[in-house]
Structure formats: C-alpha cells, structure tokens
Design an enzyme around this catalytic site. Structure first.
Site, PDB file in Angstrom:
ATOM      1  N   LYS A  39       0.831  -1.219   0.000  1.00 59.65           N
ATOM      2  CA  LYS A  39       0.000   0.000   0.000  1.00 59.65           C
ATOM      3  C   LYS A  39       0.854   1.253   0.000  1.00 59.65           C
ATOM      4  O   LYS A  39       0.469   2.265  -0.600  1.00 59.65           O
ATOM      5  CB  LYS A  39      -0.966  -0.016   1.185  1.00 59.65           C
ATOM      6  CG  LYS A  39      -2.026  -1.100   1.010  1.00 59.65           C
ATOM      7  CD  LYS A  39      -3.424  -0.689   1.439  1.00 59.65           C
ATOM      8  CE  LYS A  39      -4.425  -1.653   0.828  1.00 59.65           C
ATOM      9  NZ  LYS A  39      -5.741  -1.626   1.360  1.00 59.65           N
TER      10      LYS A  39
ATOM     11  N   LYS B 297      -2.924  -9.447  -7.650  1.00 63.78           N
ATOM     12  CA  LYS B 297      -4.302  -9.827  -7.287  1.00 63.78           C
ATOM     13  C   LYS B 297      -5.299  -8.803  -7.836  1.00 63.78           C
ATOM     14  O   LYS B 297      -4.940  -7.640  -8.067  1.00 63.78           O
ATOM     15  CB  LYS B 297      -4.447  -9.962  -5.771  1.00 63.78           C
ATOM     16  CG  LYS B 297      -4.394  -8.655  -5.012  1.00 63.78           C
ATOM     17  CD  LYS B 297      -5.080  -8.770  -3.648  1.00 63.78           C
ATOM     18  CE  LYS B 297      -5.351  -7.378  -3.105  1.00 63.78           C
ATOM     19  NZ  LYS B 297      -6.507  -7.236  -2.273  1.00 63.78           N
TER      20      LYS B 297
ATOM     21  N   LYS C  74      -9.373  -3.315  -6.050  1.00 68.43           N
ATOM     22  CA  LYS C  74     -10.260  -2.211  -6.428  1.00 68.43           C
ATOM     23  C   LYS C  74      -9.520  -0.899  -6.613  1.00 68.43           C
ATOM     24  O   LYS C  74     -10.063   0.036  -7.184  1.00 68.43           O
ATOM     25  CB  LYS C  74     -11.436  -2.077  -5.454  1.00 68.43           C
ATOM     26  CG  LYS C  74     -11.125  -1.996  -3.983  1.00 68.43           C
ATOM     27  CD  LYS C  74     -12.396  -1.728  -3.167  1.00 68.43           C
ATOM     28  CE  LYS C  74     -12.818  -2.828  -2.229  1.00 68.43           C
ATOM     29  NZ  LYS C  74     -12.051  -2.917  -0.986  1.00 68.43           N
TER      30      LYS C  74
HETATM   31  N1  AQP Z   1      -8.147 -10.600  -5.363  1.00 64.14           N
HETATM   32  C1  AQP Z   1      -8.685 -11.133  -4.280  1.00 64.14           C
HETATM   33  N2  AQP Z   1      -8.924 -12.465  -4.230  1.00 64.14           N
HETATM   34  C2  AQP Z   1      -9.502 -13.032  -3.128  1.00 64.14           C
HETATM   35  N3  AQP Z   1      -9.889 -12.319  -2.039  1.00 64.14           N
HETATM   36  C3  AQP Z   1      -9.678 -10.981  -2.049  1.00 64.14           C
HETATM   37  N4  AQP Z   1      -9.942  -9.994  -1.162  1.00 64.14           N
HETATM   38  C4  AQP Z   1      -9.526  -8.799  -1.665  1.00 64.14           C
HETATM   39  N5  AQP Z   1      -8.992  -8.978  -2.891  1.00 64.14           N
HETATM   40  C5  AQP Z   1      -9.067 -10.336  -3.165  1.00 64.14           C
HETATM   41  C6  AQP Z   1     -10.606 -10.215   0.132  1.00 64.14           C
HETATM   42  O1  AQP Z   1     -11.787  -9.409   0.177  1.00 64.14           O
HETATM   43  C7  AQP Z   1     -12.047  -9.053   1.546  1.00 64.14           C
HETATM   44  C8  AQP Z   1     -12.373  -7.582   1.648  1.00 64.14           C
HETATM   45  O2  AQP Z   1     -11.273  -6.834   1.158  1.00 64.14           O
HETATM   46  P1  AQP Z   1     -10.960  -5.372   1.665  1.00 64.14           P
HETATM   47  O3  AQP Z   1     -12.144  -4.518   1.531  1.00 64.14           O
HETATM   48  O4  AQP Z   1     -10.353  -5.427   3.012  1.00 64.14           O
HETATM   49  O5  AQP Z   1      -9.921  -4.872   0.608  1.00 64.14           O
HETATM   50  P2  AQP Z   1      -8.439  -5.328   0.307  1.00 64.14           P
HETATM   51  O6  AQP Z   1      -8.081  -6.625   0.941  1.00 64.14           O
HETATM   52  O7  AQP Z   1      -7.535  -4.187   0.630  1.00 64.14           O
HETATM   53  O8  AQP Z   1      -8.453  -5.618  -1.243  1.00 64.14           O
HETATM   54  P3  AQP Z   1      -9.038  -4.795  -2.409  1.00 64.14           P
HETATM   55  O9  AQP Z   1     -10.525  -4.972  -2.409  1.00 64.14           O
HETATM   56  O10 AQP Z   1      -8.395  -5.199  -3.657  1.00 64.14           O
HETATM   57  O11 AQP Z   1      -8.673  -3.290  -2.099  1.00 64.14           O
HETATM   58  P4  AQP Z   1      -7.291  -2.521  -2.367  1.00 64.14           P
HETATM   59  O12 AQP Z   1      -7.271  -2.211  -3.818  1.00 64.14           O
HETATM   60  O13 AQP Z   1      -7.424  -1.294  -1.535  1.00 64.14           O
HETATM   61  O14 AQP Z   1      -6.151  -3.410  -1.970  1.00 64.14           O
HETATM   62  C9  AQP Z   1     -10.816  -9.445   2.346  1.00 64.14           C
HETATM   63  O15 AQP Z   1     -11.088 -10.633   3.070  1.00 64.14           O
HETATM   64  C10 AQP Z   1      -9.765  -9.693   1.294  1.00 64.14           C
HETATM   65  O16 AQP Z   1      -8.827 -10.665   1.705  1.00 64.14           O
END
Ligand code: AQP
Length: 323
Positions: A114, A192, A195
């Site tokens: 991040k 991965k 978003k």
């Molecule tokens: N690509 C992924 N494959 C499987 N699981 C995933 N998760 C996120 N990306 C994947 C799981 O979704 C849950 C909620 O995620 P979050 O809102 O905490 O966001 P994050 O983990 O930071 O991932 P994002 O959605 O891609 O956001 P950014 O772009 O900000 O990093 C969690 O259980 C996560 O493991």
C-alpha cells in the site's frame, strides 16, 4: 464457531472480494444447526488510512453494506454493523499497540504494497492492530478472508498468545478461513484483483453485462500454444469453474493442455457464466434501501456493544487499569 470478518468501504466490490470472502460469509452463516455465530462489519476506520473522497464516504459505507447483504448475508442470521459505531474497537487497538512491536508491523506485506501507492502514515502502519482488535473484541475463532489478509490474521494469533501469556488466558486463537478462490488475479494477468487498480482489471459486482463481456474479451491470456500455461489463463479457467462448475472448467483446461483451446469460444462462455451469477446479486442489491441499511447498523451495534464493552473491561482489569 464464532466468525468475524469485514470489508472496507473503499469503492466498488469486485469478484475477488466476493469469491475470496463475501460468498463464504453467506455459506458460513448457513452452517448446520446454527453452529456458527457470524459477525460482519463495514470497516470504515480502515478505509480512511489512505486518502479518500470525504463527500462520497457516507454512500460508500451504505453501499458496502448493500454488497454484503446482496452476497447472501442475512441480518436475521448474522450480525452486520459499522465499525465506528463501536468505539471499543479503537480503544482495544490502543491497548494491543502496547504489546505489538515495530518489527512485526514492518514485516506486513500489505503495508509495503500500500505504501508503494500511498503516503506512509501511522494509521496505515497500525491497520493490522485495529484488525486484531476487531477480531479479538468478539473473541472470534474463525476469520473468513482472502489470502492477502492471512498475514494479518497470523499477527492477531501472535497478539492473542502474547496477551494470554502476559496477562492471563483471555482470547481464543483465531484461524483464517480460506476459499478455493483465495487469490483471484487481476484481468491484466499480474497481481491480485484489486479495487484500487484500473477498472478494466477487475469485474465489479455491479458491472453491467456489456461491461463484463468487454472486460473479459480483453483479459490477458497466453497464446494457447505454449507448453507452459500462464497464471492469467489458469486464473480465468478457475473463475469459470467457480461459476459454471468444476467439470465445465476441466473441459477447457484439457483443451488448453492439448493446445486446442479457442479463446474466442472460452471467453464469451466465461462472460455469460459471470453475468448469470451476478444477476441475482444485482437484483438483491437494488432491492435494499439506504434506510434499511441504517436500521440494520443500529440494531447490529446495539446487539454487539455490550459484548465489546465486556471484553474491554476484562482486558483493562487484566492489564491493571481498573482501580
Ligand atoms: N483478489 C482477491 N482475491 C480473493 N480475495 C480478495 N480480497 C480482496 N482482494 C481479493 C478479500 O476481500 C475481503 C475484503 O477486502 P478489503 O475490503 O479489506 O480490501 P483489500 O483486501 O484491501 O483488497 P481490495 O478490495 O483489492 O482493495 P485494495 O485495492 O485497496 O487493496 C478481504 O477478506 C480480502 O482478503
């Protein structure tokens, strides 16, 4: 088993969030004979650890709850609430900070990932301790998350062991609960699905059918002829398995191994399978009103607040803070 998990209101929800976590939440809540007690949370205090559009935040919070409900979480079976409605989470995080080392937090790969895109901030660095507090305050034993969050759950386990050995047995050791699709890859073929990347690299759960067809048709694959099958191709075939069944996906995998696969046939089949799965999700989501979400949050917080207060009191007593 007591289950806890959360999602950040940081924008749209994508297939990775859904397959890696949220779909599993609905499955876990439907455990036989109610053997699981499930708590799900919109973690707004986590989402403000990077820059965010303040004016959009209230609607993002509501939308995150709608996404959870549309995934199949039923507020009559599970408890859904907003993290900042229960300030005991942040108070417990402070107490846990006092037993967390800088070295531990520096090793968190999500912090490294991040800060490649965002400013290095104390809140972002401390994110995993707040997540540990979210889990520990309800004494949760199972944490359904995607693979990217496993390291944070491992840190929570370390903090549980440390707290219990310093101050006396208080918390159970929570374990991560993973799905088959624990790491859905980006449609660009690297990293991965995320978003915070370009919208062309993920399928949002709210994408219209034509958008899905377009995104899948430009998703990266190998050329179909090399001996090594690329991770991007495996990812797409696995996605197909999630939506159309493993048997159907195996057929395309056999074709790829035999180098006879036609991506011009596979990709439309994948797009239609995704569209079919998302249709009921999108219908359910459209049926939830903002007012319903607010009521669910109010009820959820009212139910959980006494539990959070009880745990915090126990922790403060054990730490010698109650006179
Ligand atoms: N690509 C992924 N494959 C499987 N699981 C995933 N998760 C996120 N990306 C994947 C799981 O979704 C849950 C909620 O995620 P979050 O809102 O905490 O966001 P994050 O983990 O930071 O991932 P994002 O959605 O891609 O956001 P950014 O772009 O900000 O990093 C969690 O259980 C996560 O493991």
């Amino acid at each position: 088993m007591k289950i806890f998990s959360g999602i950040q209101p940081s924008g749209v929800v994508h297939l990775g969030n859904y397959l890696g976590a949220m779909k599993n939440w609905a499955n876990l809540q439907n455990s036989p004979a109610g053997e699981n007690e499930a708590i799900f949370c919109v973690v707004d205090y986590h989402a403000i650890t990077v820059d965010y559009p303040k004016d959009e935040m209230p609607q993002r919070i509501i939308n995150a709850a709608k996404d959870i409900l549309a995934s199949g979480v039923d507020p009559n079976k599970s408890t859904l609430f907003l993290q900042s409605d229960i300030p005991e989470h942040t108070e417990l995080a402070w107490l846990l900070n006092t037993i967390t080392t800088m070295g531990e937090l520096s090793r968190m790969t999500q912090y490294k990932d991040k800060t490649a895109k965002h400013e290095e901030r104390a809140g972002l660095f401390d994110y995993p301790v707040l997540m540990a507090a979210d889990i520990m305050i309800y004494k949760a034993e199972g944490v359904p998350v995607g693979e990217d969050q496993v390291q944070h759950v491992e840190l929570t386990r370390d903090l549980v062991r440390r707290f219990n050995s310093k101050f006396g047995d208080t918390f159970p050791e929570p374990k991560p609960l993973l799905t088959e699709a624990k790491r859905v890859m980006s449609l660009s073929g690297s990293g991965k699905m995320s978003k915070s990347d370009s919208p062309s690299t993920y399928i949002a759960m709210t994408d219209e059918p034509d958008v899905i067809r377009k995104k899948i048709s430009s998703a990266v694959t190998d050329d179909g002829q090399s001996d090594d099958i690329s991770q991007s191709t495996i990812n797409l075939i696995n996605l197909y398995g999630e939506f159309a069944g493993q048997g159907e996906a195996d057929k395309f995998m056999e074709q790829r191994k035999a180098k006879t696969i036609k991506y011009s046939e596979f990709k439309p089949a994948l797009a239609e399978a995704i569209i079919n799965e998302l249709e009921p999700f999108q219908k359910r989501r459209a049926g939830v009103t903002d007012e319903e979400v607010k009521k669910i949050f109010t009820d959820g917080a009212a139910k959980l607040r006494p539990i959070a207060q009880e745990t915090l009191k126990e922790v403060k007593e054990k730490m010698g803070l109650i006179i």
